[in-house]
Design a protein around this motif. Structure first.
Motif, short mmCIF file in Angstrom:
data_model
loop_
_atom_site.label_atom_id
_atom_site.label_comp_id
_atom_site.label_asym_id
_atom_site.label_seq_id
_atom_site.Cartn_x
_atom_site.Cartn_y
_atom_site.Cartn_z
N THR A 303 0.83 -1.20 0.00
CA THR A 303 0.00 0.00 0.00
C THR A 303 0.87 1.26 0.00
O THR A 303 0.58 2.23 -0.70
CB THR A 303 -0.91 0.02 1.24
N HIS A 333 -8.07 1.00 2.87
CA HIS A 333 -7.06 1.76 2.15
C HIS A 333 -7.23 3.24 2.43
O HIS A 333 -6.27 3.96 2.65
CB HIS A 333 -7.19 1.54 0.64
N ASP A 397 -5.61 -3.17 -6.82
CA ASP A 397 -5.19 -4.04 -5.73
C ASP A 397 -5.88 -5.39 -5.85
O ASP A 397 -7.04 -5.46 -6.21
CB ASP A 397 -5.54 -3.38 -4.39
MG MG Z 1 -2.82 -4.68 0.98
#
Ligand code: MG
Ligand code: ADP
Length: 698
Positions: A303, A333, A397
Motif C-alpha cells: 500500500t 485503504h 489491488d
Molecule cells: Mg494490501
C-alpha cells in the motif's frame, strides 16, 4: 504438402461417422491435425519380454510371449468371468477377464503365439493378470515395439469400447500419412541453431518412439515450439501496444513525494520497497506506458509503495486512483492513506457503492475539475459517471478479483492510457506470471518490514481442542485478539452458515467475558462494517468469520488465526488467511484444525503450511500439487490454459529460455520483413486466430 488441419477425421481409415462423432464430442478432435496433436500421457517400455518364472506381485506392467492352452468361463451371471491358462514354457499364469467376456472368448485363439501385456498380481500363490492387452505375435515386430503410448479416453468412449489401444490404432494410420511432407512450423535456422527435431519426425516419434532418447527429443521439440509461440505472441502484442500508446511522461519527482518521504514517512522503507519504487519511477519516467505487476506477500507493505507512486503522478499534475475488490478493503485503504497523509495538503476521496448521493456528486465534480487528486474505491470507479480531469496512474489491488474487461474500462476514461500498477498478494510463481502476464513487467517485494516475528503454524486434529482453548485463553489474557475462520462452500453464494453459527455459539460459551463478533458474506455491507469496526477498534476480542476476511483486513493486535476444517481450503487461501496475523511485533500463531482422516494431498498441503511462511514457496508447491489450471485466481482472470505438452509447473526453465529467444527475434526483426522469419509470423497469425487474445490481460 499435406495440410493436416483441413483433413477431416472421418476420412481416416478406421474412423467412420460414429467414431468421428465420438472423437468430436469427447476430445474435440475434428481434423487429422487435432488427432496427431492428441499426445500420449504416458509410455511403457515394451522392448523387453519377461519370462513367467521371474514374475512377482510387486512388478509394474510387464510383457510376456507365449500361448493360451485352454479357456474356460467360471461363475454365473454378474460373477461370471473368463480364465485363460497361459504359458511361455517357464511357468503358467491365469489371464482373467471380468468384462467383455463373450467378445474376448470369441476372439482368442488357443495354441497361438501372443504377446501379452499387463500387471501381474499374486493370489493364493498363483500369478494372475487381469485384462491384459493381447496382441497377435505374428503381427508384432518386436524390434520396433519400443515404447507403447497410452492415451486418455473418457468414460463415454470406454463404454463404446474406444480405449487407449483403439486410439493407438488410429494414430498408427494417421502417422503413416506423415510419410508425405508437412509444412514446418519453425524456421530452419532455429531448428539448426537449437538442435531441434524436425516437426515431421517429432510428430511421429511422440506417438511411436523406438527408444527413450528419441522420445525425449520429440518432447523437447514440441514443448519448445508450444512455449515459444506463447511467448512470441505475448511479446509481439506488448510491442504493438507500446507503439500504439505513448505513455504519460512523469519527468519529475517533486514536492508531494519529497515532503512525504522526508517529513511524514513514519518508518524506514525496506530495501525491497525502495527497489520496487525505483523500478516504478523509471517506468513512469520513460515515456512508455507502464504495465507493472507488483507482487508482495501479505503485510509486505504494498500500500505504501502504491501511495508513493501516486505522489509521483501528483507531482506531474496528474490524478491517481486505486481500486480494491471489496468495500471493506477500499475503506481500509482510505483510512490507512488518510493517516499517512495527515498534515499534508492532498485531497483524497473514497467512492464505493454505498457512497451517499450528495457526497457522490461532490466527489464526481471534484474529479472532473481535478481538485480531487487521489481517489480510492471499488468497481464504483468504473462507472461511466466517473470522469477524471487527467488520470495518470491507476493502481489495482488484488487483481485476480477483477476481470479483464473491467480493467480495460479504466483506461478508456482518458485520452491516453494511464500507467497501470497491478498489486497482488497471491504470489504467482515466476513461470506462471510470465505465461499469464507476459507483457507485464514484474516487481517483487520479497522482504517484510523489520521487527516481525515469523508466524508459528500448528496443525491440530479436531479431537485435541483442549490445548487449543488453553492457547487462546493465554493470548486473550495478554490482551490479544483472535480470528476463527470457518469454510464456505466455494463457487456458490450459499454460505456454510450453519457451521459458522454453531461455531459462533460455542465460542461465545467457551470464552465468557470476551466480546465475540461474526461476519460473513451474506451480511449487508453496513452490518459487516459495524462488526468489523468493533474488532478493529479492539472493543471485540474474537472474530468469527468466513473467508470474507481473506483479503486485506489489517488488525495488528490480532495474534491468533484459527482455521477450522482447514482441509477444505486451498493452499494459497490458507496462506492468505494466515497473513491476517503477524502484522504487529508480537509472536503470532496460525492454527490449522482438521479432522483425523486426511487425504495424501491434504496432508501435504498442511505440512507445507507448517513448514514455511514463504508465499512463493507455497505458490510453487501449490502449482505442483494442483496444476496451473487450478491455481486460484487464474480461472477468474479468464485465461484458458490449453497446453498440449508443456507443463508450466515443470518446464519453467525452458519457458524462460524460449522467452529470451522470442525476444531476440523481435528485436532483430521489428518490422517482420526478414524472409527467414516468414514461417514464424504466419504460424503466429494462425495461432492467434485460434485463440482468444488472452494475452491482453492487463
Ligand atoms: Mg494490501
Ligand atoms: P500489504 O498490502 O502488502 O499486505 P500493507 O501495505 O498493508 O501490506 O502493510 C502492512 C503493514 O506494514 C502496514 O501497517 C504498514 O503501515 C506497515 N509497513 C509498511 N511498510 C513498512 C516499513 N517499511 N516499515 C515498517 N512498517 C511498514
Amino acid at each position: 504438402m499435406l495440410d493436416l488441419s483441413t483433413r477431416d477425421i472421418k476420412f481416416l481409415s478406421g474412423v467412420g461417422p460414429a467414431r468421428a462423432k465420438t472423437l468430436n464430442q469427447e476430445l474435440k478432435i475434428y481434423s487429422l491435425q487435432d488427432l496427431i496433436y492428441y499426445f500420449p500421457y504416458k509410455y511403457v517400455d515394451r522392448s523387453r519380454i519377461y519370462s513367467i518364472a521371474e514374475l512377482s506381485g510387486s512388478m509394474p506392467f510387464v510383457q510376456l510371449k507365449g500361448q493360451i492352452i485352454n479357456i474356460s468361463s467360471i461363475g454365473e451371471g454378474r460373477k461370471k468371468r473368463l480364465v485363460a491358462r497361459f504359458t511361455d514354457g517357464t511357468g503358467f499364469i491365469d489371464l482373467i477377464w471380468f468384462r467383455g467376456v463373450k467378445y474376448v472368448q470369441d476372439s482368442l485363439k488357443v495354441r497361438h503365439d501372443y504377446i501379452i501385456f499387463g500387471k501381474p498380481t499374486v493370489f493364493n500363490g498363483q500369478v494372475n493378470m487381469a485384462h491384459p492387452d493381447m496382441e497377435d505375435a505374428t503381427e508384432v515386430q518386436l524390434s520396433t515395439l519400443g515404447l507403447k503410448p497410452y492415451y486418455n479416453t473418457t468414460e463415454k468412449m470406454k463404454r463404446t469400447s474406444m480405449n487407449s489401444q483403439s486410439i493407438e490404432r488410429l494414430m498408427k494410420a494417421a502417422v503413416d500419412l506423415l510419410q508425405y511432407p508437412i509444412p514446418e512450423t519453425l524456421p530452419d535456422y532455429i531448428i539448426a541453431k537449437y538442435k531441434l527435431m524436425p516437426l515431421q519426425q517429432a510428430l511421429r516419434c511422440i506417438h511411436f518412439p523406438t527408444n527413450a532418447i528419441e522420445l525425449r527429443n520429440a518432447q523437447y521439440r514440441l514443448k519448445f515450439e508450444e512455449l515459444f509461440y506463447i511467448q512470441l505472441n505475448i511479446l509481439t502484442y506488448s510491442k504493438e501496444r507500446q507503439l500504439k500508446y505513448r505513455g504519460f511522461l512523469f519527468s519529475k519527482v517533486g514536492n508531494h513525494f519529497n515532503d512525504f518521504f522526508h517529513n511524514h514517512l513514519p518508518f524506514e522503507l525496506t530495501g525491497a520497497q525502495k527497489r520496487v519504487l525505483k523500478e516504478i519511477r523509471k517506468d513512469m519516467g520513460s515515456g512508455i506506458q507502464m504495465n507493472r505487476l507488483l507482487q508482495g506477500d501479505v503485510g509486505s507493505g504494498k500500500t505504501l509503495v502504491a501511495l508513493m507512486s501516486m505522489f509521483i503522478a501528483l507531482d506531474n499534475n496528474y490524478q491517481a486512483c486505486m481500486m480494491a475488490p471489496t468495500e471493506i478493503l477500499a475503506t481500509q485503504h482510505y483510512e490507512t492513506i488518510m493517516e499517512f497523509l495527515e498534515g499534508m495538503d492532498i485531497r483524497v476521496e473514497l467512492l464505493t457503492g454505498s457512497t451517499k448521493k450528495k457526497d457522490r456528486e461532490r466527489i464526481l465534480s471534484g474529479l472532473a475539475s481535478g481538485e480531487v487528486q487521489i481517489i480510492l474505491g471499488t468497481h464504483a470507479l468504473l462507472e461511466n459517471t466517473v470522469v477524471f480531469k487527467l488520470l495518470g496512474l491507476a493502481v489495482i489491488d488484488e487483481q485476480h478479483r477483477f476481470g479483464v474487461a473491467q480493467r480495460a474500462r479504466l483506461w478508456v476514461k482518458n485520452e491516453s492510457m494511464p500507467h497501470i500498477l497491478v498489486m497482488t498478494a497471491t504470489p504467482i510463481p515466476r513461470t506462471l506470471a510470465m505465461t499469464l502476464y507476459g507483457d507485464l513487467e514484474v516487481s517483487v517485494i520479497d522482504e517484510l518490514p523489520p521487527g516481525r516475528k515469523p508466524i508459528q503454524t500448528i496443525h491440530l486434529f479436531d479431537n485435541r481442542k483442549k490445548s487449543l482453548y488453553k492457547m487462546i485463553n493465554d493470548q486473550l489474557t495478554l490482551g490479544r485478539q483472535i480470528y476463527f475462520v470457518f469454510p464456505l462452500i466455494e463457487e456458490s453464494e450459499k454460505i456454510d452458515l450453519k457451521n459458522l453459527e454453531q461455531g459462533y455459539a460455542w465460542i461465545k460459551e467457551d470464552f465468557p467475558g470476551y466480546e465475540v463478533v461474526k461476519i460473513h458474506g451474506k451480511m449487508k455491507p453496513a452490518e459487516k462494517d459495524a462488526q468489523m469496526n468493533l474488532f478493529a477498534s479492539g472493543q471485540a476480542h474474537i472474530m468469527v468469520a468466513t473467508t470474507v476476511i481473506e483479503v486485506g483486513v489489517n488488525v495488528p493486535n490480532a495474534s491468533v488465526m484459527v482455521i477450522e476444517n482447514a482441509e477444505r481450503f486451498g493452499l494459497s487461501q490458507l496462506h492468505q488467511l494466515r497473513g491476517r496475523v503477524g502484522r504487529g511485533a508480537d509472536q503470532s500463531y496460525c492454527i490449522l484444525v482438521t479432522s483425523y482422516k486426511l487425504s495424501e494431498v491434504t496432508r501435504k498441503r498442511i505440512e507445507i503450511m507448517v513448514d514455511t511462511n514463504d508465499g512463493f514457496e507455497i505458490a510453487e508447491a501449490d502449482l505442483k500439487l494442483r496444476g496451473p489450471g487450478d491455481l486460484e485466481g487464474t480461472q477468474q482472470s479468464g485465461v484458458a490454459f490449453d497446453l498440449k505438452i508443456a507443463d508450466i509447473g515443470k518446464d519453467g526453465q525452458l519457458l524462460q529460455y524460449v522467452r529470451g529467444i522470442a525476444s531476440e527475434i523481435i528485436e532483430a526483426d521489428p518490422h517482420r520483413n526478414s524472409p527467414v522469419n516468414q514461417v514464424l509470423w504466419l504460424e503466429l497469425q494462425k495461432q492467434r486466430k485460434n485463440q482468444n487474445d488472452w494475452s491482453a490481460i492487463s
